[in-house]
Design a protein around this motif. Structure first.
Motif, PDB file in Angstrom:
ATOM      1  N   UNK A  38     -16.551  -9.362 -13.582  1.00  0.00           N
ATOM      2  CA  UNK A  38     -16.567  -8.891 -12.193  1.00  0.00           C
ATOM      3  C   UNK A  38     -17.988  -8.486 -11.823  1.00  0.00           C
ATOM      4  N   UNK A  39     -18.185  -8.190 -10.531  1.00  0.00           N
ATOM      5  CA  UNK A  39     -19.422  -7.541 -10.118  1.00  0.00           C
ATOM      6  C   UNK A  39     -19.281  -6.062 -10.457  1.00  0.00           C
ATOM      7  N   UNK A  40     -20.089  -5.617 -11.399  1.00  0.00           N
ATOM      8  CA  UNK A  40     -19.911  -4.288 -11.970  1.00  0.00           C
ATOM      9  C   UNK A  40     -20.964  -3.270 -11.553  1.00  0.00           C
ATOM     10  N   UNK A  41     -21.960  -3.696 -10.781  1.00  0.00           N
ATOM     11  CA  UNK A  41     -22.965  -2.749 -10.289  1.00  0.00           C
ATOM     12  C   UNK A  41     -23.444  -3.246  -8.936  1.00  0.00           C
TER      13      UNK A  41
ATOM     14  N   UNK B 205     -29.243  -5.057  -4.493  1.00  0.00           N
ATOM     15  CA  UNK B 205     -28.745  -6.185  -5.283  1.00  0.00           C
ATOM     16  C   UNK B 205     -27.317  -5.930  -5.730  1.00  0.00           C
ATOM     17  N   UNK B 206     -26.648  -7.017  -6.127  1.00  0.00           N
ATOM     18  CA  UNK B 206     -25.317  -6.935  -6.738  1.00  0.00           C
ATOM     19  C   UNK B 206     -25.412  -7.558  -8.123  1.00  0.00           C
ATOM     20  N   UNK B 207     -24.833  -6.883  -9.109  1.00  0.00           N
ATOM     21  CA  UNK B 207     -24.945  -7.334 -10.495  1.00  0.00           C
ATOM     22  C   UNK B 207     -23.558  -7.619 -11.058  1.00  0.00           C
ATOM     23  N   UNK B 208     -23.431  -8.734 -11.785  1.00  0.00           N
ATOM     24  CA  UNK B 208     -22.161  -9.122 -12.372  1.00  0.00           C
ATOM     25  C   UNK B 208     -22.322  -9.551 -13.814  1.00  0.00           C
ATOM     26  N   UNK B 209     -21.190  -9.939 -14.422  1.00  0.00           N
ATOM     27  CA  UNK B 209     -21.224 -10.444 -15.783  1.00  0.00           C
ATOM     28  C   UNK B 209     -20.550  -9.561 -16.800  1.00  0.00           C
ATOM     29  N   UNK B 210     -19.958  -8.439 -16.359  1.00  0.00           N
ATOM     30  CA  UNK B 210     -19.234  -7.561 -17.275  1.00  0.00           C
ATOM     31  C   UNK B 210     -17.806  -7.361 -16.790  1.00  0.00           C
ATOM     32  N   UNK B 211     -16.954  -6.864 -17.669  1.00  0.00           N
ATOM     33  CA  UNK B 211     -15.597  -6.506 -17.280  1.00  0.00           C
ATOM     34  C   UNK B 211     -14.962  -5.708 -18.402  1.00  0.00           C
TER      35      UNK B 211
ATOM     36  N   UNK C 152     -20.933   5.437 -10.541  1.00  0.00           N
ATOM     37  CA  UNK C 152     -21.786   4.577 -11.372  1.00  0.00           C
ATOM     38  C   UNK C 152     -21.996   3.198 -10.747  1.00  0.00           C
ATOM     39  N   UNK C 153     -21.674   3.064  -9.449  1.00  0.00           N
ATOM     40  CA  UNK C 153     -21.950   1.857  -8.641  1.00  0.00           C
ATOM     41  C   UNK C 153     -21.004   0.697  -8.927  1.00  0.00           C
ATOM     42  N   UNK C 154     -19.913   0.935  -9.631  1.00  0.00           N
ATOM     43  CA  UNK C 154     -18.905  -0.094  -9.871  1.00  0.00           C
ATOM     44  C   UNK C 154     -17.973  -0.126  -8.660  1.00  0.00           C
ATOM     45  N   UNK C 155     -17.736  -1.291  -8.025  1.00  0.00           N
ATOM     46  CA  UNK C 155     -16.828  -1.336  -6.881  1.00  0.00           C
ATOM     47  C   UNK C 155     -15.465  -0.724  -7.207  1.00  0.00           C
ATOM     48  N   UNK C 156     -14.942   0.068  -6.277  1.00  0.00           N
ATOM     49  CA  UNK C 156     -13.645   0.715  -6.464  1.00  0.00           C
ATOM     50  C   UNK C 156     -12.564  -0.337  -6.685  1.00  0.00           C
ATOM     51  N   UNK C 157     -12.616  -1.420  -5.917  1.00  0.00           N
ATOM     52  CA  UNK C 157     -11.708  -2.544  -6.093  1.00  0.00           C
ATOM     53  C   UNK C 157     -12.501  -3.690  -6.699  1.00  0.00           C
ATOM     54  N   UNK C 158     -12.070  -4.165  -7.851  1.00  0.00           N
ATOM     55  CA  UNK C 158     -12.828  -5.193  -8.561  1.00  0.00           C
ATOM     56  C   UNK C 158     -13.089  -6.419  -7.686  1.00  0.00           C
ATOM     57  N   UNK C 159     -14.296  -6.930  -7.789  1.00  0.00           N
ATOM     58  CA  UNK C 159     -14.659  -8.199  -7.161  1.00  0.00           C
ATOM     59  C   UNK C 159     -14.769  -9.220  -8.281  1.00  0.00           C
ATOM     60  N   UNK C 160     -13.701  -9.957  -8.501  1.00  0.00           N
ATOM     61  CA  UNK C 160     -13.652 -10.921  -9.602  1.00  0.00           C
ATOM     62  C   UNK C 160     -14.583 -12.099  -9.348  1.00  0.00           C
ATOM     63  N   UNK C 161     -14.945 -12.754 -10.427  1.00  0.00           N
ATOM     64  CA  UNK C 161     -15.874 -13.889 -10.395  1.00  0.00           C
ATOM     65  C   UNK C 161     -15.189 -15.110 -10.988  1.00  0.00           C
ATOM     66  N   UNK C 162     -15.400 -16.238 -10.352  1.00  0.00           N
ATOM     67  CA  UNK C 162     -15.013 -17.524 -10.928  1.00  0.00           C
ATOM     68  C   UNK C 162     -16.112 -18.520 -10.601  1.00  0.00           C
TER      69      UNK C 162
ATOM     70  N   UNK D  84     -26.094 -10.842 -14.913  1.00  0.00           N
ATOM     71  CA  UNK D  84     -26.949 -11.459 -13.900  1.00  0.00           C
ATOM     72  C   UNK D  84     -26.884 -10.656 -12.609  1.00  0.00           C
ATOM     73  N   UNK D  85     -27.815 -10.910 -11.696  1.00  0.00           N
ATOM     74  CA  UNK D  85     -27.801 -10.219 -10.409  1.00  0.00           C
ATOM     75  C   UNK D  85     -28.227 -11.174  -9.298  1.00  0.00           C
ATOM     76  N   UNK D  86     -27.798 -10.843  -8.097  1.00  0.00           N
ATOM     77  CA  UNK D  86     -28.175 -11.560  -6.881  1.00  0.00           C
ATOM     78  C   UNK D  86     -28.829 -10.555  -5.932  1.00  0.00           C
ATOM     79  N   UNK D  87     -29.976 -10.932  -5.399  1.00  0.00           N
ATOM     80  CA  UNK D  87     -30.757 -10.017  -4.570  1.00  0.00           C
ATOM     81  C   UNK D  87     -30.248 -10.000  -3.135  1.00  0.00           C
ATOM     82  N   UNK D  88     -30.078  -8.798  -2.613  1.00  0.00           N
ATOM     83  CA  UNK D  88     -29.831  -8.616  -1.184  1.00  0.00           C
ATOM     84  C   UNK D  88     -31.149  -8.206  -0.524  1.00  0.00           C
ATOM     85  N   UNK D  89     -31.671  -7.062  -0.888  1.00  0.00           N
ATOM     86  CA  UNK D  89     -32.981  -6.630  -0.423  1.00  0.00           C
ATOM     87  C   UNK D  89     -33.028  -6.285   1.052  1.00  0.00           C
TER      88      UNK D  89
END
Length: 255
Positions: free
Chosen positions: A112-115, A121-127, A240-250, A174-179
């Motif tokens: 999920x996006x975990x940070x 930025x949004x960071x993912x790759x953990x769950x 800790x910046x983890x979304x309250x509702x998980x944003x899953x990744x596929x 990994x992360x994706x930049x918003x900025x």
């Protein structure tokens, strides 16, 4: 509730027709023969190295070979907020091959996006529910002055800066930049290295996070679906910046 197919036993009104047609070779007062359902096809194994065999000592060489044997350049990252089409850079071959390998093996599909830091930025790759076994190897940096942290940039995170002078990247985070949009003076003051006039222009018109330049490897960028980053970044988060509702990744590799 799932529905099941209706049983194929003959009814009394149809007995003669069924027997005449030879569909059953037993009388109507008998139980028709039982046939076993065909076994489900076993999915073909995904090509590439076993993820538990990768280590800091061999990751670079193994991934380079994998990238040459199984190339790829574009993928789609699916979320409940929409899809992002991502292009990977050819001049960051280790990070590119690693991302393709993990995507094809289904590793990111269990994360999920975990940070999430809105405006940054949004960071993912953990769950908390990963089942695929993978060792925590690291990637050598492929930092290039040609690639910078503009809006939509794809980069790899790293940890323990004091214990990681070589700026080795994480293998999964990994992360994706918003900025945000910045004046040329602002972007240059924030950047970790000199910026070209074109890079300053992009930071002013498109936005980004120049404070990350020269510190992390950028190995791709979002080419369609930038608005999805904003939607994920706007998610309510825990302390800790983890979304309250998980944003899953596929992730699906396109080519």
């Amino acid at each position: 509730m799932a529905s099941f197919p209706r049983p194929l036993f003959p009814t009394a009104a149809r007995c003669g027709a069924l027997l005449t047609a030879g569909l059953w070779l037993v009388g109507c007062n008998q139980t028709p023969p039982v046939t076993e359902a065909p076994a489900a096809a076993t999915p073909a194994p995904v090509p590439g190295p076993d993820l538990v065999t990768l280590a800091d000592s061999n990751a670079a060489s193994v991934l380079r070979e994998y990238g040459q044997q199984y190339p790829g350049s574009e993928l789609v990252l699916h979320t409940r907020h929409g899809d992002m089409r991502v292009r990977l850079y050819d001049d960051t071959p280790i990070h590119k091959a690693n991302f393709l390998l993990l995507a094809r093996k289904g590793v990111f599909d269990e994360t999920v996006f975990n940070r999430v830091v809105n405006g940054f930025a949004i960071q993912g790759g953990r769950s908390d529910h990963r089942t695929i076994r993978i060792t925590p190897y690291h990637l050598p940096p492929e930092i290039s002055t040609a690639h910078f942290h503009k809006r939509g940039a794809l980069g790899m995170a790293r940890f323990d800066d004091e214990k990681n002078p070589g700026k080795l990247s994480s293998n999964t985070d990994f992360y994706l930049v918003q900025g945000e949009k910045l004046t040329p003076d602002q972007s240059q003051a924030m950047a970790g290295r000199p910026l070209t006039a074109e890079q300053q222009r992009v930071y002013a018109t498109v936005g980004g996070a120049p404070s990350l330049d020269g510190k992390y490897t950028v190995f791709g960028e979002v080419v369609e679906g930038l608005e999805v980053i904003d939607k994920i970044a706007a998610e309510p988060v825990t302390p800790d910046k983890w979304p309250v509702k998980d944003v899953d990744i596929k992730i699906d590799v396109l080519k």
